[in-house]
Write a protein that holds these residues in place. Sequence first.
Motif, PDB file in Angstrom:
ATOM      1  N   ALA A  37       0.882  -1.169   0.000  1.00  0.00           N
ATOM      2  CA  ALA A  37       0.000   0.000   0.000  1.00  0.00           C
ATOM      3  C   ALA A  37       0.918   1.217   0.000  1.00  0.00           C
ATOM      4  N   PHE A  39       1.210   5.334  -0.434  1.00  0.00           N
ATOM      5  CA  PHE A  39       0.479   6.593  -0.517  1.00  0.00           C
ATOM      6  C   PHE A  39       1.476   7.733  -0.636  1.00  0.00           C
ATOM      7  N   HIS A  53      -3.648  12.308   6.523  1.00  0.00           N
ATOM      8  CA  HIS A  53      -3.237  11.265   5.584  1.00  0.00           C
ATOM      9  C   HIS A  53      -2.337  10.210   6.235  1.00  0.00           C
ATOM     10  N   PHE A  57      -3.200   5.893   7.674  1.00  0.00           N
ATOM     11  CA  PHE A  57      -2.479   4.635   7.428  1.00  0.00           C
ATOM     12  C   PHE A  57      -1.891   4.067   8.716  1.00  0.00           C
ATOM     13  N   CYS A  74       5.106   5.342   2.341  1.00  0.00           N
ATOM     14  CA  CYS A  74       4.720   6.723   2.028  1.00  0.00           C
ATOM     15  C   CYS A  74       5.836   7.358   1.218  1.00  0.00           C
ATOM     16  N   SER A 129      -3.144   7.365  -3.376  1.00  0.00           N
ATOM     17  CA  SER A 129      -2.755   6.078  -2.789  1.00  0.00           C
ATOM     18  C   SER A 129      -2.898   5.037  -3.888  1.00  0.00           C
ATOM     19  N   SER A 151      -7.794   8.908  -1.132  1.00  0.00           N
ATOM     20  CA  SER A 151      -6.434   8.413  -0.918  1.00  0.00           C
ATOM     21  C   SER A 151      -6.192   7.933   0.512  1.00  0.00           C
ATOM     22  N   ALA A 153      -6.470   5.555   3.993  1.00  0.00           N
ATOM     23  CA  ALA A 153      -6.425   4.118   4.297  1.00  0.00           C
ATOM     24  C   ALA A 153      -7.833   3.554   4.405  1.00  0.00           C
ATOM     25  N   MET A 156      -9.083   2.868   0.961  1.00  0.00           N
ATOM     26  CA  MET A 156      -8.372   1.731   0.415  1.00  0.00           C
ATOM     27  C   MET A 156      -8.926   0.421   0.993  1.00  0.00           C
TER      28      MET A 156
END
Length: 160
Positions: A37, A39, A53, A57, A74, A129, A151, A153, A156
């Motif tokens: 993952a 981003f 942001h 995550f 990231c 992301s 974008s 978590a 996602m």
Amino acid sequence: MTIKVGDRLPSATLIKVTENGPDAVQTDDYFAGRKIALFCVPGAFTPTCSARHLPSFLNKIDELTAKGIDEVACTAVNDAFVMGAWAKQAGADGKVTMLADGNGAFAKALGLDADFGKFGMGTRSQRYSMVVDDGVVKALNVEQPGAFEVSSAEYMLEHL
């Protein structure tokens, strides 16, 4: 041309923040054989990036792992030292891998570079992301300028 779902990530060098200092990482090697993952934030320590942001995550790492994500990373158009300081300040050390794109070459290769000159930040990356499986983009969530919706978590996780 902007990267899209189904495309292979471009070959690029990012700088991974480690406790021993900056370490050059080739995207071909880093993303090979794993589901990551990734981003991207326009800048470390910036308001939305720091308040929403990155924390999204950090708060969802266990849930992402439970859904098959091997690692959370990231990236930003910042140098490795700034990314390292941000990770320490945010409590992300050892949880989120920080990948510095200091010159913005990765953002440009993805077609996701953006001009933040009106904010005194120069060329940066758009906020996004993505889920990358063995180097191939499986999901891509690019934000509209100034937005923070797709974008995160949470978004996602809803789409894994």
